[in-house]
Design a protein around this motif. Sequence first.
Motif, PDB file in Angstrom:
ATOM      1  N   LEU A 254     -10.411   0.388  21.136  1.00 38.55           N
ATOM      2  CA  LEU A 254      -9.625   1.452  21.574  1.00 38.55           C
ATOM      3  C   LEU A 254      -8.527   2.367  22.635  1.00 38.55           C
ATOM      4  CD1 LEU A 254     -10.807   4.454  22.029  1.00 38.55           C
ATOM      5  CD2 LEU A 254     -12.585   4.346  23.947  1.00 38.55           C
ATOM      6  N   ARG A 255      -8.822   1.185  23.310  1.00 33.33           N
ATOM      7  CA  ARG A 255      -7.047   0.367  24.631  1.00 33.33           C
ATOM      8  C   ARG A 255      -6.140   0.800  23.294  1.00 33.33           C
ATOM      9  NH1 ARG A 255     -10.247  -3.538  28.741  1.00 33.33           N
ATOM     10  NH2 ARG A 255     -10.207  -1.690  30.349  1.00 33.33           N
ATOM     11  N   ALA A 256      -5.937  -0.571  22.012  1.00 32.90           N
ATOM     12  CA  ALA A 256      -5.046  -0.073  21.351  1.00 32.90           C
ATOM     13  C   ALA A 256      -4.875   1.013  20.752  1.00 32.90           C
ATOM     14  CB  ALA A 256      -5.200  -1.195  19.992  1.00 32.90           C
ATOM     15  N   TYR A 257      -6.197   1.514  20.357  1.00 30.91           N
ATOM     16  CA  TYR A 257      -5.606   2.823  19.222  1.00 30.91           C
ATOM     17  C   TYR A 257      -4.971   4.439  20.475  1.00 30.91           C
ATOM     18  CZ  TYR A 257      -8.521   1.562  15.686  1.00 30.91           C
ATOM     19  OH  TYR A 257      -9.502   1.188  14.646  1.00 30.91           O
ATOM     20  N   ASP A 258      -5.388   4.161  21.759  1.00 29.35           N
ATOM     21  CA  ASP A 258      -4.887   5.120  22.946  1.00 29.35           C
ATOM     22  C   ASP A 258      -3.041   4.130  22.922  1.00 29.35           C
ATOM     23  OD1 ASP A 258      -4.702   6.905  25.229  1.00 29.35           O
ATOM     24  OD2 ASP A 258      -4.468   4.538  26.187  1.00 29.35           O
ATOM     25  N   GLN A 259      -2.767   2.874  23.567  1.00 29.47           N
ATOM     26  CA  GLN A 259      -1.256   2.543  23.233  1.00 29.47           C
ATOM     27  C   GLN A 259      -1.033   3.611  21.667  1.00 29.47           C
ATOM     28  OE1 GLN A 259      -1.544  -1.501  23.898  1.00 29.47           O
ATOM     29  NE2 GLN A 259      -2.578  -0.896  26.076  1.00 29.47           N
ATOM     30  N   ARG A 260      -1.503   3.014  21.523  1.00 32.13           N
ATOM     31  CA  ARG A 260      -0.681   3.873  19.513  1.00 32.13           C
ATOM     32  C   ARG A 260      -0.105   4.808  19.725  1.00 32.13           C
ATOM     33  NH1 ARG A 260      -1.844   2.184  13.696  1.00 32.13           N
ATOM     34  NH2 ARG A 260      -0.329   2.963  12.741  1.00 32.13           N
ATOM     35  N   ILE A 261      -1.355   5.678  20.463  1.00 33.24           N
ATOM     36  CA  ILE A 261      -1.508   7.466  20.220  1.00 33.24           C
ATOM     37  C   ILE A 261      -0.307   7.412  21.128  1.00 33.24           C
ATOM     38  CG2 ILE A 261      -1.783   9.811  20.457  1.00 33.24           C
ATOM     39  CD1 ILE A 261      -4.670   8.012  19.368  1.00 33.24           C
ATOM     40  N   THR A 262       0.049   7.213  22.404  1.00 33.20           N
ATOM     41  CA  THR A 262       0.441   6.902  23.666  1.00 33.20           C
ATOM     42  C   THR A 262       1.708   7.506  22.549  1.00 33.20           C
ATOM     43  OG1 THR A 262      -1.242   6.529  25.132  1.00 33.20           O
ATOM     44  CG2 THR A 262       1.140   6.773  25.997  1.00 33.20           C
ATOM     45  N   ARG A 263       2.396   5.655  22.601  1.00 35.85           N
ATOM     46  CA  ARG A 263       3.708   5.422  21.605  1.00 35.85           C
ATOM     47  C   ARG A 263       3.994   6.592  20.555  1.00 35.85           C
ATOM     48  NH1 ARG A 263       1.875   0.313  21.396  1.00 35.85           N
ATOM     49  NH2 ARG A 263       1.569   0.345  19.472  1.00 35.85           N
ATOM     50  N   ILE A 264       3.102   7.283  19.913  1.00 37.39           N
ATOM     51  CA  ILE A 264       4.222   7.438  18.527  1.00 37.39           C
ATOM     52  C   ILE A 264       4.192   9.088  19.781  1.00 37.39           C
ATOM     53  CG2 ILE A 264       2.679   9.192  17.499  1.00 37.39           C
ATOM     54  CD1 ILE A 264       1.137   6.719  15.959  1.00 37.39           C
ATOM     55  N   ALA A 265       3.721   9.657  20.853  1.00 39.28           N
ATOM     56  CA  ALA A 265       3.710  11.221  21.569  1.00 39.28           C
ATOM     57  C   ALA A 265       4.614  10.985  21.721  1.00 39.28           C
ATOM     58  CB  ALA A 265       2.018  11.279  22.147  1.00 39.28           C
ATOM     59  N   CYS A 266       4.965   9.832  22.480  1.00 35.61           N
ATOM     60  CA  CYS A 266       6.212   9.413  23.610  1.00 35.61           C
ATOM     61  C   CYS A 266       7.788   9.496  22.407  1.00 35.61           C
ATOM     62  CB  CYS A 266       6.569   8.108  24.833  1.00 35.61           C
ATOM     63  SG  CYS A 266       5.402   8.161  25.622  1.00 35.61           S
ATOM     64  N   GLY A 267       7.374   9.118  21.671  1.00 42.55           N
ATOM     65  CA  GLY A 267       8.330   8.973  20.347  1.00 42.55           C
ATOM     66  C   GLY A 267       9.156  10.403  19.873  1.00 42.55           C
ATOM     67  N   GLN A 268       7.389  11.011  20.014  1.00 35.91           N
ATOM     68  CA  GLN A 268       7.351  12.721  19.603  1.00 35.91           C
ATOM     69  C   GLN A 268       8.403  13.730  20.701  1.00 35.91           C
ATOM     70  OE1 GLN A 268       6.555  14.136  16.575  1.00 35.91           O
ATOM     71  NE2 GLN A 268       6.607  12.161  15.862  1.00 35.91           N
ATOM     72  N   GLN A 269       8.124  13.847  22.063  1.00 35.86           N
ATOM     73  CA  GLN A 269       8.771  14.194  22.815  1.00 35.86           C
ATOM     74  C   GLN A 269      10.291  13.751  23.109  1.00 35.86           C
ATOM     75  OE1 GLN A 269       5.655  13.709  26.050  1.00 35.86           O
ATOM     76  NE2 GLN A 269       4.736  14.782  25.695  1.00 35.86           N
ATOM     77  N   ARG A 270      10.794  12.594  23.093  1.00 35.30           N
ATOM     78  CA  ARG A 270      11.876  12.091  22.532  1.00 35.30           C
ATOM     79  C   ARG A 270      12.603  12.476  22.451  1.00 35.30           C
ATOM     80  NH1 ARG A 270      10.210   6.670  24.497  1.00 35.30           N
ATOM     81  NH2 ARG A 270      10.088   6.423  22.608  1.00 35.30           N
ATOM     82  N   HIS A 271      12.215  12.815  20.127  1.00 36.88           N
ATOM     83  CA  HIS A 271      12.759  13.365  19.728  1.00 36.88           C
ATOM     84  C   HIS A 271      12.891  14.992  19.230  1.00 36.88           C
ATOM     85  CE1 HIS A 271      13.145   9.547  18.899  1.00 36.88           C
ATOM     86  NE2 HIS A 271      13.894   9.359  18.164  1.00 36.88           N
ATOM     87  N   THR A 272      12.002  15.905  19.385  1.00 38.96           N
ATOM     88  CA  THR A 272      11.727  17.166  19.869  1.00 38.96           C
ATOM     89  C   THR A 272      13.165  17.978  20.621  1.00 38.96           C
ATOM     90  OG1 THR A 272       9.488  17.259  20.396  1.00 38.96           O
ATOM     91  CG2 THR A 272      10.678  18.971  20.764  1.00 38.96           C
ATOM     92  N   VAL A 273      13.906  18.757  19.636  1.00 31.11           N
ATOM     93  CA  VAL A 273      15.352  18.636  19.636  1.00 31.11           C
ATOM     94  C   VAL A 273      15.374  19.999  20.548  1.00 31.11           C
ATOM     95  CG1 VAL A 273      16.815  20.212  18.279  1.00 31.11           C
ATOM     96  CG2 VAL A 273      16.105  18.364  17.170  1.00 31.11           C
ATOM     97  N   ALA A 274      15.685  20.690  20.706  1.00 31.76           N
ATOM     98  CA  ALA A 274      15.698  21.976  22.153  1.00 31.76           C
ATOM     99  C   ALA A 274      15.872  23.143  20.900  1.00 31.76           C
ATOM    100  CB  ALA A 274      16.427  21.984  23.444  1.00 31.76           C
ATOM    101  N   GLY A 275      15.205  23.507  21.539  1.00 27.40           N
ATOM    102  CA  GLY A 275      15.448  25.499  21.408  1.00 27.40           C
ATOM    103  C   GLY A 275      14.258  25.972  19.712  1.00 27.40           C
ATOM    104  N   ARG A 276      13.839  24.353  19.787  1.00 24.07           N
ATOM    105  CA  ARG A 276      12.512  24.426  18.002  1.00 24.07           C
ATOM    106  C   ARG A 276      11.040  25.298  18.734  1.00 24.07           C
ATOM    107  NH1 ARG A 276       9.464  19.233  16.250  1.00 24.07           N
ATOM    108  NH2 ARG A 276       8.235  20.453  14.690  1.00 24.07           N
ATOM    109  N   VAL A 277      10.886  25.114  19.545  1.00 23.55           N
ATOM    110  CA  VAL A 277       9.715  26.967  19.702  1.00 23.55           C
ATOM    111  C   VAL A 277      10.171  27.338  19.717  1.00 23.55           C
ATOM    112  CG1 VAL A 277       8.037  27.371  21.475  1.00 23.55           C
ATOM    113  CG2 VAL A 277       8.388  25.081  21.047  1.00 23.55           C
ATOM    114  N   PRO A 278      11.073  28.209  20.195  1.00 24.97           N
ATOM    115  CA  PRO A 278      11.065  29.838  20.393  1.00 24.97           C
ATOM    116  C   PRO A 278      12.251  29.903  18.984  1.00 24.97           C
ATOM    117  CG  PRO A 278      12.538  28.533  22.116  1.00 24.97           C
ATOM    118  CD  PRO A 278      11.839  27.863  21.275  1.00 24.97           C
ATOM    119  N   ALA A 279      12.519  29.476  18.018  1.00 26.77           N
ATOM    120  CA  ALA A 279      12.940  29.793  16.734  1.00 26.77           C
ATOM    121  C   ALA A 279      10.987  29.509  16.039  1.00 26.77           C
ATOM    122  CB  ALA A 279      13.760  28.487  16.083  1.00 26.77           C
TER     123      ALA A 279
END
Length: 140
Positions: free
Chosen positions: A94-119
């Motif tokens: 469970l800890r390994a899954y949590d670490q993997r999901i956290t890394r994926i979520a952080c990567g997604q946040q880093r690569h999010t383009v500004a203005g995406r949500v309002p569009a």
Amino acid sequence: MSTMTKGAKIAVPLLAYERHEQRGGRLCNGVLVTEDRENGTLSFGVVSDIGADCEASRAAYQPEREITALDFGLSTLFAGHEGQLRGKGWLKALRAYDQRITRIACGQQRHTVAGRVPARDTGKPLHLFVAGSEPKSDVS
């Protein structure tokens, strides 16, 4: 009704009843005193130790089906009634899954383009381009 004097002994008559006599067990040197919350009456009961009787009954118990209990500690997820342990190492996985999901979520946040949500909220088409390149025209 008489009043009680602090430190004076009182005698309370205790009457036996059928269920208590049939229950078995060893009489203890103690009395259980309870007060009814609604009307304030006191009830007295003799304490009996029925541990030995219960032990024999637990030993004779045969379940109709296998019982599986959830171990909330999660180091072993499930424990059976006969001591079987299922899901050993679950917390580690469970800890390994949590670490993997956290890394994926952080990567997604880093690569999010500004203005995406309002569009997306306005229903307008979203055009993305790589920095340093020209945006593509909508006209074909």
